[in-house]
Design an enzyme around this catalytic site. Structure first.
Site, short mmCIF file in Angstrom:
data_model
loop_
_atom_site.label_atom_id
_atom_site.label_comp_id
_atom_site.label_asym_id
_atom_site.label_seq_id
_atom_site.Cartn_x
_atom_site.Cartn_y
_atom_site.Cartn_z
N GLU A 1 0.48 -1.15 -0.11
CA GLU A 1 -0.02 -0.14 -0.50
C GLU A 1 0.99 1.36 0.16
O GLU A 1 1.84 1.18 1.06
CB GLU A 1 -1.16 -0.34 1.27
CG GLU A 1 -1.89 -0.97 1.04
CD GLU A 1 -2.60 -1.08 2.41
OE1 GLU A 1 -2.32 -0.47 3.02
OE2 GLU A 1 -3.40 -2.28 3.04
N HIS B 1 -8.01 1.31 1.81
CA HIS B 1 -7.51 0.37 3.31
C HIS B 1 -8.40 1.92 4.76
O HIS B 1 -8.07 2.27 5.62
CB HIS B 1 -6.47 0.64 3.74
CG HIS B 1 -5.88 -0.29 5.03
ND1 HIS B 1 -4.78 -0.58 5.65
CD2 HIS B 1 -6.65 -0.35 6.38
CE1 HIS B 1 -5.20 -1.08 6.63
NE2 HIS B 1 -6.22 -1.27 7.03
#
Length: 634
Positions: free
Chosen positions: A494, A517
């Site tokens: 990420e 997220h």
């Protein structure tokens, strides 16, 4: 430790923005001009004159005269001001009232403010009235302020120097203040040290000339080895908060007097190894990795706060070995994740995402093909923890049949049913939702083999951890139609910040919802986490309580009373408590309370003792074999 001797040390303390959080004359103007049409402009003028005088940018006498000319106040306004100032005494002065009373004969208030509002405040805190030197107002017959007593040396330039010279104090003189006129006492040679007091305001010009900077009275007392309310000044304890944690967390630490550094994004290992030096508390979310190497560079670290559910980004074993307590937020964002799961489930099973994309391109496709209700469908949850159980309840309320698989034997909530194997769950479910933790054993828990076992046209969601699903296998399952729709909130790799590009093979796939997220990223959840995690960290730092720690034995301790609290963290080996008690007995130490908890790795002993003990006694405790960390609180 400083004591009262034949030639004692004297303490000269300023009042405005030092003893209190505010400038008294500025606040008096604000009170007196309430309702005045020009109030804001006049008060701003007075504040500006005050600031220039405190920074040494203009003649003090001229600034004072001009402020009084702008002021329109009377005795009644002063009474209101006194009541207000009682609520604005500096926090560290409130905490250390004992110092003010114990050293009353050696403490002097020398202020450019006014006796009328200073005396009532400081005398209530233990300062002698005859040790207060300040300007005085002149009043007319109606009690209106018409000027100041110009015979008072404090109304003149260099007034504090003239006043201190007349006191002729025999001994060392330490000055505590926030203004340039306080520093001038040191510059004149009448004081041995000047401490720039920055708890309420920091003036760069004043800080630059100070012998020492005292962020609180605790820090001043610590520097001079004088009894104080805090064993170690919180203004010296550094807190590093990363990944844009909620502002309420920053506020919680700042209100307690800690030195807080706030960073919006995550840090990589090399950056963190450098930034974590001298940090006592670190707060992170899910992206920052606290590795063994990072912990080896954390020379002062005492506690880690994970502002999220998981702690797999922290090397818990290494943290425990170094006596670093770890806390997280296992419940605070549960509802937010559940609501996102429910929302995505409905959007995916109704095939809304492709239809929305078509609409944006001008395509009107009004049909029921590929769109279904969630009612009556079988929801299969992999993992049945806090989120899984609450999702179970909400899904059941929507009319779904709920099944779950968990490696730990869990009691089913409502009508949910536990299946014996993962394979069984995969084969019966219309919707599959991941809710496992981030342990290494869960890596690629769902791969090609598992997707092949699922029903054709299954809805698949991962709001748990990025590495628990093989992304390549998921992409193939979506392209083949095995998975009719997917919702993914977490990814193996990420971006560290919002400025980085998100790269994934899942981009551009039909009926796939990708979210960055944000399962727990609602205002409500972040506020809850922002309150919960700091509260646990502060309990540990202030009190020694480890309740809700993920790696320490859990101890819920009473508030520290009129004693000193010793916190001894040691390797869980036999005989440590006996050695501790032997040292207490040999040194005739009176124990007022004792607590012990252990886990498989460490033991945690908390002992409340009377205040009389020697430095040798403390040294003996620290040298016990197996000691990992020793702290003292009072």
């Amino acid at each position: 430790m400083l004591t009262q001797t034949i030639n004692p040390t004297y303490f000269i303390i300023d009042f405005d923005s030092t003893f209190t959080k505010v400038e008294g004359l500025d606040e008096l103007a604000s009170i007196a001009l309430a309702g005045h049409p020009d109030r804001v402009r006049i008060v701003d003028q007075i504040r500006d004159l005050t600031e220039k005088g405190m920074n040494g940018e203009m003649s003090f006498a001229e600034g004072l005269r001009r402020r009084i000319e702008l002021l329109s106040a009377n005795r009644q306004h002063i009474d209101i001001l006194v009541d207000f100032l009682r609520t604005k005494i500096s926090d560290s002065f409130q905490r250390n009232k004992q110092f003010l009373t114990e050293y009353a004969d050696q403490i002097y208030i020398i202020s450019s403010g006014f006796r009328e509002f200073i005396v009532p405040i400081v005398t209530e805190m233990g300062v002698r009235e005859d040790h207060v030197y300040a300007n005085e107002f002149l009043f007319d017959n109606e009690g209106t302020i018409v000027g100041i007593d110009e015979a008072n040396v404090l109304s003149t330039d260099g007034g504090k120097i003239k006043l201190l010279r007349t006191l002729n104090l025999s001994g060392d003189v330490y000055v505590i203040g926030d203004g340039y006129t306080d520093y001038e006492l040191r510059e004149s040679g009448l004081a041995n040290r000047f401490y720039a007091f920055t708890e309420n305001v920091q003036r760069q010009r004043v800080v630059q000339v100070a012998d020492h900077v005292a962020a609180s009275l605790d820090e001043f007392l610590f520097h001079n080895k004088i009894n104080r309310s805090q064993s170690y000044p919180k203004s010296r304890i550094k807190v590093l908060l990363l990944e844009n944690v909620h502002p309420v967390a920053v506020q919680a630490f700042e209100e307690e007097g800690f030195k807080v550094e706030f960073v919006k994004g995550a840090l990589d290992e090399d950056e963190l190894c450098e930034r974590i030096k001298d940090v006592s508390i670190i707060g992170i979310r899910s992206k920052t990795q606290i590795t063994r190497r990072v912990l080896e560079n954390a020379n002062k670290l005492m506690a880690i706060g994970a502002f999220c559910i998981g702690t797999n980004q922290i090397d818990l074993e290494a943290a425990t070995e170094r006596g670093v307590a770890v806390f997280n937020a296992p419940y605070s964002n549960t509802r937010s994740v559940v609501e996102l799961a429910i929302g995505e489930m409905i959007m995916l099973i109704r095939n809304i995402v492709p239809k929305s994309n078509q609409m944006h391109q001008g395509v009107w496709d009004k049909s029921a093909n590929g769109s279904f209700e969630v009612r009556g469908k079988k929801l299969g949850m992999i993992g049945y923890g806090n989120i899984g159980t609450q999702l179970s309840i909400v899904a059941e309320a929507l009319g779904m049949e709920v099944y779950f698989y968990d490696v730990v034997d869990k009691l089913a909530i409502g009508n949910a049913r536990k299946v014996r194997t993962l394979e069984e769950l995969l084969q019966i479910s219309d919707v599959i939702s991941m809710h496992v933790d981030g342990r290494k054993e869960n890596a690629n828990l769902i791969g090609k083999r598992e997707f092949d076992m699922m029903k054709d046209g299954v809805i698949f969601m991962n709001l748990a951890r990025g590495h628990v699903v093989d992304i390549k296998a998921l992409v193939e399952a979506v392209k083949s139609g095995k998975v009719a729709g997917a919702g993914v909130d977490v990814f193996p790799k990420e971006p560290k910040t919002n400025d980085e590009e998100f790269v994934s093979e899942l981009r551009g796939l039909d009926n796939v919802i990708l979210s960055p997220h944000i399962g727990g990223s609602t205002e409500e959840a972040q506020v809850n986490i922002g309150h919960f995690v700091p509260s646990k960290l502060l309990e540990y730092m202030n009190n020694g309580s480890t309740y809700a720690s993920v790696n320490f034995p859990e101890v819920q301790l009473p508030k520290l009373g009129n004693s000193h609290r010793l916190l001894h963290i040691h390797a869980n080996v036999p005989g440590v408590l006996a050695k501790l008690n032997s040292i207490f007995a040999n040194n005739n130490i009176n124990i007022t309370g004792q607590y012990l908890k252990t886990n498989e790795s460490i033991g945690y002993v908390i002992v409340d003792i009377a205040k009389n003990y020697s430095e040798e006694f403390i040294k003996e405790l620290k040298e016990i074999d197996g000691t990992i960390r020793f702290r003292m609180l009072y």
